[in-house]
Design a protein around this motif. Structure first.
Motif, PDB file in Angstrom:
ATOM      1  N   ARG A   1       2.316  12.858 -13.141  1.00  0.00           N
ATOM      2  CA  ARG A   1       1.562  12.182 -14.196  1.00  0.00           C
ATOM      3  C   ARG A   1       2.262  12.385 -15.544  1.00  0.00           C
ATOM      4  NH1 ARG A   1      -2.883  14.521 -13.472  1.00  0.00           N
ATOM      5  NH2 ARG A   1      -3.802  12.941 -12.096  1.00  0.00           N
ATOM      6  N   GLY A   2       2.760  13.595 -15.779  1.00  0.00           N
ATOM      7  CA  GLY A   2       3.493  13.858 -17.005  1.00  0.00           C
ATOM      8  C   GLY A   2       4.770  13.042 -17.095  1.00  0.00           C
ATOM      9  N   PHE A   3       5.475  12.919 -15.977  1.00  0.00           N
ATOM     10  CA  PHE A   3       6.691  12.084 -15.966  1.00  0.00           C
ATOM     11  C   PHE A   3       6.348  10.635 -16.322  1.00  0.00           C
ATOM     12  CE2 PHE A   3       8.273  15.050 -12.361  1.00  0.00           C
ATOM     13  CZ  PHE A   3       8.731  15.976 -13.286  1.00  0.00           C
ATOM     14  N   ALA A   4       5.252  10.140 -15.732  1.00  0.00           N
ATOM     15  CA  ALA A   4       4.865   8.742 -15.956  1.00  0.00           C
ATOM     16  C   ALA A   4       4.444   8.510 -17.407  1.00  0.00           C
ATOM     17  CB  ALA A   4       3.733   8.348 -15.007  1.00  0.00           C
ATOM     18  N   LEU A   5       3.650   9.426 -17.960  1.00  0.00           N
ATOM     19  CA  LEU A   5       3.182   9.272 -19.334  1.00  0.00           C
ATOM     20  C   LEU A   5       4.332   9.329 -20.335  1.00  0.00           C
ATOM     21  CD1 LEU A   5      -0.067  11.449 -19.246  1.00  0.00           C
ATOM     22  CD2 LEU A   5       0.089   8.962 -19.384  1.00  0.00           C
ATOM     23  N   ALA A   6       5.383  10.081 -19.988  1.00  0.00           N
ATOM     24  CA  ALA A   6       6.553  10.177 -20.866  1.00  0.00           C
ATOM     25  C   ALA A   6       7.526   9.019 -20.661  1.00  0.00           C
ATOM     26  CB  ALA A   6       7.268  11.512 -20.637  1.00  0.00           C
ATOM     27  N   GLY A   7       7.205   8.120 -19.740  1.00  0.00           N
ATOM     28  CA  GLY A   7       8.072   6.981 -19.477  1.00  0.00           C
ATOM     29  C   GLY A   7       9.331   7.332 -18.717  1.00  0.00           C
ATOM     30  N   LEU A   8       9.300   8.467 -17.981  1.00  0.00           N
ATOM     31  CA  LEU A   8      10.483   8.945 -17.269  1.00  0.00           C
ATOM     32  C   LEU A   8      10.532   8.462 -15.822  1.00  0.00           C
ATOM     33  CD1 LEU A   8      10.436  12.592 -18.660  1.00  0.00           C
ATOM     34  CD2 LEU A   8      11.876  10.700 -19.427  1.00  0.00           C
ATOM     35  N   ILE A   9       9.416   7.958 -15.324  1.00  0.00           N
ATOM     36  CA  ILE A   9       9.385   7.337 -13.998  1.00  0.00           C
ATOM     37  C   ILE A   9       8.538   6.075 -14.092  1.00  0.00           C
ATOM     38  CG2 ILE A   9       9.629   9.538 -12.777  1.00  0.00           C
ATOM     39  CD1 ILE A   9       6.648   9.360 -12.048  1.00  0.00           C
ATOM     40  N   SER A  10       8.706   5.210 -13.115  1.00  0.00           N
ATOM     41  CA  SER A  10       7.928   3.983 -13.056  1.00  0.00           C
ATOM     42  C   SER A  10       7.019   4.041 -11.834  1.00  0.00           C
ATOM     43  CB  SER A  10       8.857   2.769 -12.961  1.00  0.00           C
ATOM     44  OG  SER A  10       8.111   1.577 -12.813  1.00  0.00           O
ATOM     45  N   THR A  11       5.718   4.202 -12.065  1.00  0.00           N
ATOM     46  CA  THR A  11       4.753   4.221 -10.970  1.00  0.00           C
ATOM     47  C   THR A  11       3.383   3.849 -11.508  1.00  0.00           C
ATOM     48  OG1 THR A  11       3.676   5.592  -9.267  1.00  0.00           O
ATOM     49  CG2 THR A  11       4.313   6.698 -11.305  1.00  0.00           C
ATOM     50  N   THR A  12       2.609   3.156 -10.715  1.00  0.00           N
ATOM     51  CA  THR A  12       1.247   2.812 -11.112  1.00  0.00           C
ATOM     52  C   THR A  12       0.255   3.890 -10.694  1.00  0.00           C
ATOM     53  OG1 THR A  12       0.924   1.597  -9.023  1.00  0.00           O
ATOM     54  CG2 THR A  12       1.693   0.345 -10.954  1.00  0.00           C
ATOM     55  N   ASP A  13       0.716   4.844  -9.848  1.00  0.00           N
ATOM     56  CA  ASP A  13      -0.184   5.882  -9.341  1.00  0.00           C
ATOM     57  C   ASP A  13       0.598   7.181  -9.149  1.00  0.00           C
ATOM     58  OD1 ASP A  13      -1.935   7.518  -7.890  1.00  0.00           O
ATOM     59  OD2 ASP A  13      -2.884   5.808  -6.910  1.00  0.00           O
ATOM     60  N   PRO A  14       0.578   8.095 -10.132  1.00  0.00           N
ATOM     61  CA  PRO A  14       1.325   9.356 -10.026  1.00  0.00           C
ATOM     62  C   PRO A  14       0.934  10.186  -8.809  1.00  0.00           C
ATOM     63  CG  PRO A  14       0.623   8.990 -12.283  1.00  0.00           C
ATOM     64  CD  PRO A  14      -0.050   7.944 -11.451  1.00  0.00           C
ATOM     65  N   ARG A  15      -0.346  10.156  -8.441  1.00  0.00           N
ATOM     66  CA  ARG A  15      -0.787  10.939  -7.277  1.00  0.00           C
ATOM     67  C   ARG A  15      -0.104  10.445  -6.005  1.00  0.00           C
ATOM     68  NH1 ARG A  15      -4.837  10.354  -3.367  1.00  0.00           N
ATOM     69  NH2 ARG A  15      -5.652  12.339  -2.540  1.00  0.00           N
ATOM     70  N   GLU A  16      -0.065   9.129  -5.831  1.00  0.00           N
ATOM     71  CA  GLU A  16       0.564   8.592  -4.627  1.00  0.00           C
ATOM     72  C   GLU A  16       2.081   8.772  -4.670  1.00  0.00           C
ATOM     73  OE1 GLU A  16      -0.976   7.770  -1.911  1.00  0.00           O
ATOM     74  OE2 GLU A  16      -2.829   8.250  -2.952  1.00  0.00           O
ATOM     75  N   ALA A  17       2.666   8.744  -5.866  1.00  0.00           N
ATOM     76  CA  ALA A  17       4.105   9.014  -5.982  1.00  0.00           C
ATOM     77  C   ALA A  17       4.405  10.446  -5.550  1.00  0.00           C
ATOM     78  CB  ALA A  17       4.565   8.776  -7.418  1.00  0.00           C
ATOM     79  N   ALA A  18       3.549  11.381  -5.966  1.00  0.00           N
ATOM     80  CA  ALA A  18       3.723  12.780  -5.580  1.00  0.00           C
ATOM     81  C   ALA A  18       3.556  12.952  -4.074  1.00  0.00           C
ATOM     82  CB  ALA A  18       2.720  13.655  -6.329  1.00  0.00           C
TER      83      ALA A  18
END
Length: 233
Positions: free
Chosen positions: A149-166
């Motif tokens: 979630r932190g990666f996504a909020l910082a714009g460091l990854i592209s995902t619509t769902d950090p939980r599912e990415a993890a």
């Protein structure tokens, strides 16, 4: 007063509690939880049986401590260490460090013993199944989701769902473990495992378009340098 060599060695060695857990893990893996006796455990540790109860109220408490301190529980503990917190803006480095730490864990003979014990006993001992789920899934998954979630909020990854990415990241690693440590007649050589890890990481990081914060800074600086240059004649 200087500490004697023997005293220093004792201070640096494992505590009685740690020796109890280590020998209990070996005994449970060898004889099964039901077949292991406190008397035999005390003999292996080198203490009186009554002394075991100074550290644990009973055999079930020992098994609970093993569940709390081994396997994915230790993986969750790692995620809270400063060395991981320092990677909170480096998704590629974070993923690689996590994967390499897992390879080290998978290669540990104690992990093999632990998996044997927990597979056999998680449905037999009251409370172990709930503790198993808590330490093996809920806590580790929550921590991993927080990082993504932190990666996504910082714009460091592209995902619509950090939980599912993890979860996807963890699922690929689980499959590698099954392929190289569980299903075969013997574990794969470490270089072969690392090759599989690197191949998976390259795919996964490309899938989520991961880039680290320092890379972002470099790209921004490069764009600024390009804009500041005069057009060629």
């Amino acid at each position: 007063m200087a500490m004697s060599p023997s005293s220093a060695a004792e201070a640096a060695g494992p505590s009685t509690r740690e020796r109890i857990l280590a020998e209990a893990l070996s005994l449970f893996a060898q004889s099964g939880y039901g077949g292991a006796s406190m008397r035999e455990l005390a003999r292996r540790v080198g203490i009186r049986e009554s002394s075991l109860y100074n550290h644990f109220p009973g055999k079930a408490a020992i098994l609970e401590a093993i569940v709390s301190e081994h396997g994915p529980a230790s993986s969750a503990d790692r995620l809270e260490e400063p060395r991981y917190r320092q990677l909170a803006r480096q998704p590629a480095a974070f993923c690689r460090q996590f994967a390499l730490d897992l390879v080290g864990q998978w290669s540990d003979p104690r992990e093999h013993q632990f998996q044997k014990v927990i597979t056999a006993e998680r449905n037999r001992v009251p409370g172990i199944r709930a503790k198993f789920a808590d330490h093996f899934y809920a806590r580790e998954q929550s921590l991993m989701t927080d990082y993504f979630r932190g990666f996504a909020l910082a714009g460091l990854i592209s995902t619509t769902d950090p939980r599912e990415a993890a979860r996807l990241f963890a699922a690929g690693l689980i499959y590698i473990r099954l392929e190289h440590y569980v299903m075969g007649a013997q574990p794969s050589p470490r270089p072969q495992v690392i090759e599989a890890i690197d191949r998976y990481l390259a795919f996964f990081l490309a899938l989520i378009a991961a880039w680290d914060e320092d890379q972002s800074d470099k790209k921004q600086r490069k764009k600024g340098e390009t804009r500041g240059k005069a057009a060629p004649d």
